[in-house]
Write a protein that holds these residues in place. Structure first.
Motif, PDB file in Angstrom:
ATOM      1  N   ILE A 101      -5.221  12.119 -80.358  1.00  0.00           N
ATOM      2  CA  ILE A 101      -5.633  12.282 -78.958  1.00  0.00           C
ATOM      3  C   ILE A 101      -4.547  11.762 -78.023  1.00  0.00           C
ATOM      4  O   ILE A 101      -4.179  12.427 -77.038  1.00  0.00           O
ATOM      5  CB  ILE A 101      -6.969  11.559 -78.705  1.00  0.00           C
ATOM      6  N   ALA A 102      -3.993  10.590 -78.362  1.00  0.00           N
ATOM      7  CA  ALA A 102      -2.944  10.011 -77.514  1.00  0.00           C
ATOM      8  C   ALA A 102      -1.714  10.905 -77.498  1.00  0.00           C
ATOM      9  O   ALA A 102      -1.107  11.138 -76.433  1.00  0.00           O
ATOM     10  CB  ALA A 102      -2.584   8.615 -78.014  1.00  0.00           C
ATOM     11  N   GLY A 103      -1.334  11.421 -78.676  1.00  0.00           N
ATOM     12  CA  GLY A 103      -0.172  12.293 -78.750  1.00  0.00           C
ATOM     13  C   GLY A 103      -0.376  13.597 -78.010  1.00  0.00           C
ATOM     14  O   GLY A 103       0.545  14.116 -77.365  1.00  0.00           O
ATOM     15  N   PHE A 104      -1.589  14.132 -78.093  1.00  0.00           N
ATOM     16  CA  PHE A 104      -1.912  15.377 -77.390  1.00  0.00           C
ATOM     17  C   PHE A 104      -1.717  15.216 -75.890  1.00  0.00           C
ATOM     18  O   PHE A 104      -1.049  16.036 -75.240  1.00  0.00           O
ATOM     19  CB  PHE A 104      -3.355  15.774 -77.712  1.00  0.00           C
ATOM     20  N   PHE A 105      -2.271  14.154 -75.326  1.00  0.00           N
ATOM     21  CA  PHE A 105      -2.187  13.980 -73.865  1.00  0.00           C
ATOM     22  C   PHE A 105      -0.785  13.562 -73.410  1.00  0.00           C
ATOM     23  O   PHE A 105      -0.359  13.925 -72.306  1.00  0.00           O
ATOM     24  CB  PHE A 105      -3.244  12.988 -73.393  1.00  0.00           C
ATOM     25  N   LYS A 106      -0.050  12.855 -74.259  1.00  0.00           N
ATOM     26  CA  LYS A 106       1.333  12.520 -73.925  1.00  0.00           C
ATOM     27  C   LYS A 106       2.170  13.788 -73.836  1.00  0.00           C
ATOM     28  O   LYS A 106       2.961  13.971 -72.900  1.00  0.00           O
ATOM     29  CB  LYS A 106       1.914  11.569 -74.977  1.00  0.00           C
ATOM     30  N   LEU A 107       1.983  14.680 -74.812  1.00  0.00           N
ATOM     31  CA  LEU A 107       2.713  15.945 -74.797  1.00  0.00           C
ATOM     32  C   LEU A 107       2.286  16.804 -73.615  1.00  0.00           C
ATOM     33  O   LEU A 107       3.123  17.453 -72.967  1.00  0.00           O
ATOM     34  CB  LEU A 107       2.484  16.686 -76.113  1.00  0.00           C
ATOM     35  N   ARG A 138      -4.470  24.849 -81.123  1.00  0.00           N
ATOM     36  CA  ARG A 138      -4.092  23.650 -80.373  1.00  0.00           C
ATOM     37  C   ARG A 138      -2.837  23.879 -79.529  1.00  0.00           C
ATOM     38  O   ARG A 138      -2.752  23.430 -78.386  1.00  0.00           O
ATOM     39  CB  ARG A 138      -3.880  22.484 -81.346  1.00  0.00           C
ATOM     40  N   SER A 139      -1.849  24.593 -80.075  1.00  0.00           N
ATOM     41  CA  SER A 139      -0.628  24.853 -79.303  1.00  0.00           C
ATOM     42  C   SER A 139      -0.934  25.720 -78.083  1.00  0.00           C
ATOM     43  O   SER A 139      -0.372  25.508 -76.997  1.00  0.00           O
ATOM     44  CB  SER A 139       0.436  25.509 -80.184  1.00  0.00           C
ATOM     45  N   ALA A 140      -1.822  26.696 -78.250  1.00  0.00           N
ATOM     46  CA  ALA A 140      -2.197  27.557 -77.115  1.00  0.00           C
ATOM     47  C   ALA A 140      -2.957  26.767 -76.060  1.00  0.00           C
ATOM     48  O   ALA A 140      -2.755  26.961 -74.846  1.00  0.00           O
ATOM     49  CB  ALA A 140      -3.043  28.730 -77.618  1.00  0.00           C
ATOM     50  N   LEU A 141      -3.812  25.856 -76.488  1.00  0.00           N
ATOM     51  CA  LEU A 141      -4.563  25.032 -75.543  1.00  0.00           C
ATOM     52  C   LEU A 141      -3.627  24.128 -74.746  1.00  0.00           C
ATOM     53  O   LEU A 141      -3.775  23.979 -73.521  1.00  0.00           O
ATOM     54  CB  LEU A 141      -5.602  24.196 -76.298  1.00  0.00           C
ATOM     55  N   LEU A 142      -2.660  23.534 -75.425  1.00  0.00           N
ATOM     56  CA  LEU A 142      -1.680  22.689 -74.730  1.00  0.00           C
ATOM     57  C   LEU A 142      -0.910  23.486 -73.680  1.00  0.00           C
ATOM     58  O   LEU A 142      -0.706  23.020 -72.557  1.00  0.00           O
ATOM     59  CB  LEU A 142      -0.699  22.091 -75.742  1.00  0.00           C
ATOM     60  N   ALA A 143      -0.481  24.684 -74.058  1.00  0.00           N
ATOM     61  CA  ALA A 143       0.288  25.503 -73.123  1.00  0.00           C
ATOM     62  C   ALA A 143      -0.551  25.896 -71.916  1.00  0.00           C
ATOM     63  O   ALA A 143      -0.085  25.862 -70.767  1.00  0.00           O
ATOM     64  CB  ALA A 143       0.811  26.746 -73.835  1.00  0.00           C
ATOM     65  N   ARG A 144      -1.810  26.247 -72.151  1.00  0.00           N
ATOM     66  CA  ARG A 144      -2.691  26.641 -71.054  1.00  0.00           C
ATOM     67  C   ARG A 144      -3.002  25.458 -70.145  1.00  0.00           C
ATOM     68  O   ARG A 144      -2.917  25.553 -68.910  1.00  0.00           O
ATOM     69  CB  ARG A 144      -3.979  27.240 -71.620  1.00  0.00           C
ATOM     70  N   LEU A 145      -3.328  24.310 -70.731  1.00  0.00           N
ATOM     71  CA  LEU A 145      -3.600  23.110 -69.933  1.00  0.00           C
ATOM     72  C   LEU A 145      -2.343  22.569 -69.266  1.00  0.00           C
ATOM     73  O   LEU A 145      -2.425  21.817 -68.296  1.00  0.00           O
ATOM     74  CB  LEU A 145      -4.230  22.024 -70.809  1.00  0.00           C
ATOM     75  N   GLY A 146      -1.174  22.961 -69.803  1.00  0.00           N
ATOM     76  CA  GLY A 146       0.095  22.540 -69.208  1.00  0.00           C
ATOM     77  C   GLY A 146       0.511  23.363 -68.011  1.00  0.00           C
ATOM     78  O   GLY A 146       1.605  23.184 -67.477  1.00  0.00           O
ATOM     79  N   PHE A 147      -0.361  24.291 -67.591  1.00  0.00           N
ATOM     80  CA  PHE A 147      -0.148  25.103 -66.389  1.00  0.00           C
ATOM     81  C   PHE A 147       1.061  26.027 -66.505  1.00  0.00           C
ATOM     82  O   PHE A 147       1.749  26.302 -65.506  1.00  0.00           O
ATOM     83  CB  PHE A 147      -0.012  24.224 -65.125  1.00  0.00           C
TER      84      PHE A 147
END
Length: 346
Positions: A67-73, A93-102
């Motif tokens: 969780i910590a690594g996810f939000f740091k990235l 997970r990679s797609a979710l990060l990219a989408r949440l990363g705007f």
């Protein structure tokens, strides 16, 4: 008004071999977006594979499984303000990060239930039995084709070795007593994937004897983290003189230099086989549970030894059936294949 440079993020593959097979993709993105700032999101353990290359302006270590690594990235991605994020892993997970990363555009294969998180990308080739295996290099390049990019220069992977790495490697060769004129054969008996990919250590021990008798060569044994017992068994069981790199904790960056110095590499189906291809070193691959169609490219100096059994390819990290796919490949089989491969190079 001056338009700012585009910011592109590439989520790199997670496995060493896949990272090497993605290099033509990296080449294509770099050549088609020469003015962009390109950032690679990469697992820390594979950073050394690509950090000396010309593809990325920045590399971000990825540890998104906590969780910590996810939000740091996520915070780092948002700070970049990406125009385009391209996903080479197939994970949700990679797609979710990219989408949440705007990211303005999120591109990748439309699979794994993540299509709604993407703004575009190709669909994998499939039939009634599921996704069809294809060489990973071609798999990644299909994204470039979908984007309509010029891929004429993207033919095969290449690795880069910095001056710092070169000097470290030279010092290590001096320590091992390896001279430029020596015939050097590398053996790579481990595999991070699991024991099912590993040819028996006693087979490697016997193979080392056969190689030494034939060529009076020096044999360099590559042992990664957690492979000490494998290396020690090979050395104990063999009468050949073997140089064990294990105590020197050779990382994936320095490994490039050591493999480049080899006349031949003999390896399980794991990351270093792709190093050899990228460094133009002849390589003999002992393959068991994996599907050869995922790596069936750039084989001009490669020989793959495998047995086609009813249970193969199983892609299981640990064999539940007695490991016949590897046990049926004898040291003598590998030795004869090595001689034929070396004769082809003359």
């Amino acid at each position: 008004m001056i338009k700012r440079k585009q910011n592109i993020i590439i989520f790199c593959p997670n496995w060493v071999g896949d990272v090497v097979m993605a290099i033509p993709f990296f080449d294509s993105i770099r050549s088609n977006y020469p003015n962009a700032t390109i950032t690679g999101v990469v697992r820390k353990y594979v950073k050394g594979v690509i950090e000396d290359g010309p593809w990325f302006d920045h590399l971000i270590p990825c540890n998104d499984k906590t969780i910590a690594g996810f939000f740091k990235l996520l915070i780092e991605i948002r700070s970049i303000k990406p125009d385009i994020t391209i996903l080479l892993p197939n994970s949700f997970r990679s797609a979710l990060l990219a989408r949440l990363g705007f990211s303005k555009k999120v591109l990748g294969y439309r699979r794994g239930g993540r299509s709604l998180l993407l703004t575009g990308g190709p669909a994998p080739v499939s039939d009634k039995n599921g996704y069809l295996p294809m060489p990973m290099q071609d798999y990644y390049m299909k994204i470039c084709k979908w984007l309509g990019l010029d891929i004429s220069a993207a033919v095969r992977p290449a690795l880069f070795i910095s001056e710092t790495l070169k000097k470290k490697g030279e010092r290590l060769f001096v320590k091992y007593g390896i001279k430029q004129k020596d015939m050097l054969i590398g053996i790579n008996p481990g595999a991070k994937f699991g024991s099912s990919k590993c040819w028996p250590p006693v087979y490697f021990a016997r193979l080392a004897e056969l190689l030494s008798e034939e060529w009076n060569c020096k044999i360099l044994l590559f042992a990664g983290p957690g492979e000490d017992i494998i290396a020690e068994t090979i050395i104990k069981e063999s009468s050949a003189k073997i140089i064990n790199t294990g105590p020197d904790k050779v990382d994936l960056a320095l490994l490039k230099y050591l493999i480049q110095g080899c006349s031949l590499l003999i390896t399980n189906d794991t990351g270093p086989r792709h190093y050899a291809v990228a460094l133009d070193v002849p390589v003999l691959v002992i393959m068991g549970p994996t599907d050869h169609r995922y790596t069936n490219t750039n084989l001009e100096k490669t020989v793959v030894l495998r047995k086609e059994l009813d249970c193969s390819p199983c892609h299981k990290p640990v064999c539940p059936k007695g490991h016949e796919c590897m046990l049926l490949i004898s040291p003598e089989d590998v030795f004869q294949a090595a001689k034929q491969l070396m004769n082809r190079q003359k």
